[in-house]
Design a protein around this motif. Sequence first.
Motif, short mmCIF file in Angstrom:
data_model
loop_
_atom_site.label_atom_id
_atom_site.label_comp_id
_atom_site.label_asym_id
_atom_site.label_seq_id
_atom_site.Cartn_x
_atom_site.Cartn_y
_atom_site.Cartn_z
N LYS A 1 0.87 -1.47 -0.06
CA LYS A 1 0.36 -0.48 -0.49
C LYS A 1 0.80 1.11 0.21
O LYS A 1 0.64 2.11 -0.64
N ARG A 2 1.62 1.44 0.59
CA ARG A 2 2.18 2.32 1.30
C ARG A 2 3.74 2.30 -0.27
O ARG A 2 4.29 3.68 -1.25
N LEU A 3 3.93 1.09 -1.61
CA LEU A 3 4.59 1.54 -2.40
C LEU A 3 3.31 2.61 -3.43
O LEU A 3 4.28 3.07 -4.31
N TRP A 4 2.23 1.97 -3.80
CA TRP A 4 1.16 2.63 -4.32
C TRP A 4 1.08 4.20 -3.68
O TRP A 4 0.50 4.90 -5.02
N MET B 1 8.18 8.46 -6.29
CA MET B 1 8.19 6.81 -6.26
C MET B 1 9.40 6.16 -4.83
O MET B 1 10.53 6.56 -5.30
N GLU B 2 8.79 4.88 -4.41
CA GLU B 2 10.16 4.74 -3.88
C GLU B 2 10.85 3.53 -4.41
O GLU B 2 12.11 3.45 -4.63
N ARG B 3 10.03 2.84 -5.75
CA ARG B 3 10.11 1.80 -6.91
C ARG B 3 9.27 1.56 -7.58
O ARG B 3 8.29 2.03 -6.81
N PRO B 4 10.12 0.82 -8.93
CA PRO B 4 8.42 1.35 -9.66
C PRO B 4 7.41 0.22 -8.93
O PRO B 4 8.21 -0.83 -8.38
N VAL B 5 6.13 -0.31 -9.42
CA VAL B 5 5.77 -0.89 -9.11
C VAL B 5 4.97 -1.56 -9.88
O VAL B 5 4.97 -1.62 -11.00
N VAL B 6 4.56 -3.07 -9.56
CA VAL B 6 4.26 -4.23 -10.82
C VAL B 6 2.57 -4.58 -10.45
O VAL B 6 2.04 -5.14 -9.19
N TYR B 7 2.00 -4.88 -11.83
CA TYR B 7 0.64 -5.18 -11.46
C TYR B 7 0.69 -6.03 -12.78
O TYR B 7 0.72 -5.68 -13.72
N THR B 8 -0.47 -6.68 -12.57
CA THR B 8 -1.64 -7.16 -14.62
C THR B 8 -2.58 -6.90 -12.86
O THR B 8 -3.49 -7.94 -12.39
N ASP C 1 2.33 -6.27 -6.48
CA ASP C 1 2.45 -5.21 -5.99
C ASP C 1 0.80 -5.46 -5.88
O ASP C 1 0.85 -3.94 -5.00
N ARG C 2 0.45 -6.29 -5.85
CA ARG C 2 -1.27 -6.38 -5.41
C ARG C 2 -1.18 -5.96 -3.33
O ARG C 2 -0.12 -6.77 -3.17
#
Length: 427
Positions: free
Chosen positions: A32-35, A43-50, A93-94
Motif C-alpha cells: 500500500k505504501r509503494l502505491w 516513488m520508492e520504486r516502480p510498482v508491478v501489477y496485472t 505488488d497487489r
Amino acid sequence: MINVTAKDVERLRSLARQVKEIAELPIQQDNKRLWQRVNDLDMERPVVYTRDYPLHIMHYGDELVTQIEDPFLRSLEQDLLMRIYEWNHLRCDRVIEPEIKCQCAIYDSGWGEELSPYKGMQGSGWKDGKDYEAKHFDKRLIEDMDDIEKIKVPTVEHDEAETERRYELMQEIFGGILRVRKFGKDYFRVVPWDDILTWIGLDDFFMSFYTEPEFMHALVKRYMECSIEWAKKYERLGLLSSNNNYDNILNNDPGYTTQLPEPPEEGIGCKLKDIWGATSDQILTSVSPDMTQEFAYDYEKPYSELFGLFGLGCCEKLDQKVKNFTSTFGNLRKVSSSPFTKLEPMLEQLGHDYTVCFKPNNMLIVGEDWEEAKRLLTDELKNALALCRKYNNNMVINMKSIITLNGEPQRLWWWCDMASKVVASEW
C-alpha cells in the motif's frame, strides 16, 4: 430474492477466512505504501501489477470454480476466489484488503436503448467462452444534427431497500471476518470518441472532422455535457465510492494516494473531488495533436475539473501530444504509456511531474515461441526501467488487456514473477 443455504454460508465464510489471513500479512501495508508513494509523485520504486483479463482464460484446475447457485452470492464467491488466486499466482505488488464490497442496487441506463451499440453491431464478442469475434458497427444510429438529442443523460436509480437487505445479509455472513462496505460507483473514465464511433459508424469517421466539423463538435459537446451531469447524479444520490484504495483507476491499477481523502467508513457518500477521474481518446491515435486538442481535450477539460485527481490515456499513442494534455488538465496525475507510444520521448517529457503507467507489449505473451517471448519481455522491462531511472519518472508497470494466453495462464504467472524479480534487482 437471494436464496441462502447453510452450505453457501459456510463456503463464503471459509473463503473469507482465507482472504482475511492474506490481508493481515505485513506485506499488505508495505505494498500500500509503494502505491501511495508512486501516485504521490514520490516513488520508492516502480510498482508491478496485472489486471484486465477474461476470467475464463485464467482457470487452472478448480481454483476458480464456483459452487454457489444463487447469482448474488455466487458473485461474492467469485470475488473471493479471484483475490485468493491473484495472490497465489499474480501477486506482483497487489494489495488485499480485509473487506468485501456490498454492491448497491443501482439501475444505470447508460446511453439508453436507442443508442445501445448492440443495435448497430454484428458479431458478439466471446464465442463459447473461448474464441473472440470482432464487433462490426455497420448501422448509423446518429445521422445528423437533429439526432444529437438522442444522447441523453443516463438515468440512475437506487433501490435503497434492496441495498439494505444485501448489506444486512452480508454482515451476517462475513461479520467478524471481513469488513463489509457498501459500494456504489467509483470508476469514472469517459471515452467520448470510442462511444461516438459506435453511433455514427467507421465509414468516413475521420474525414468527418474535416468535412463536418460543426457536427463533430456538437456530438462531443453533447456527450461531455451529459457525462458531467451523469457523474453529478451519483454524487447527489450519495452513491459515490472512493477509488483511493485497491480499486482500479484509469488503466486498471490501484488508486492509493495520500492526496485524496480516505474512503468513507460506510463505503459510499464521498464527493467527486474526493476521487480519481479519467478519460481516453484511443480512437484518435492518428489524429494530429492540434485536432485532438480541438475535438477532445478542450471538451474533456470541464469533466476533469470535477475530480480531485485525473488520469489520461489507454491504448492511444501519446508521446506526440504531451505538451497538449499537460497544459490542458490542471489536476492531471497519471498518464498511460501504451505499447504504441515511443517510450523514451514520452518519459523524457513527463519527467517527475506525473505518474506513468507503462504497459508492456501484451502481444509478446501469446507468441508461439515462448522462450523467445520471455527474452523479449524481460528485455522490454529492463529497457523501461533504465529509462525510468534516466528521466526520474514515477512508474507503474501494468501488464493488461489480456485476451488470450494460448490456454496457458501460467504465462501470466511467469510474467508477474519475472517483473517482480527484475524490478527488485534493477532498482
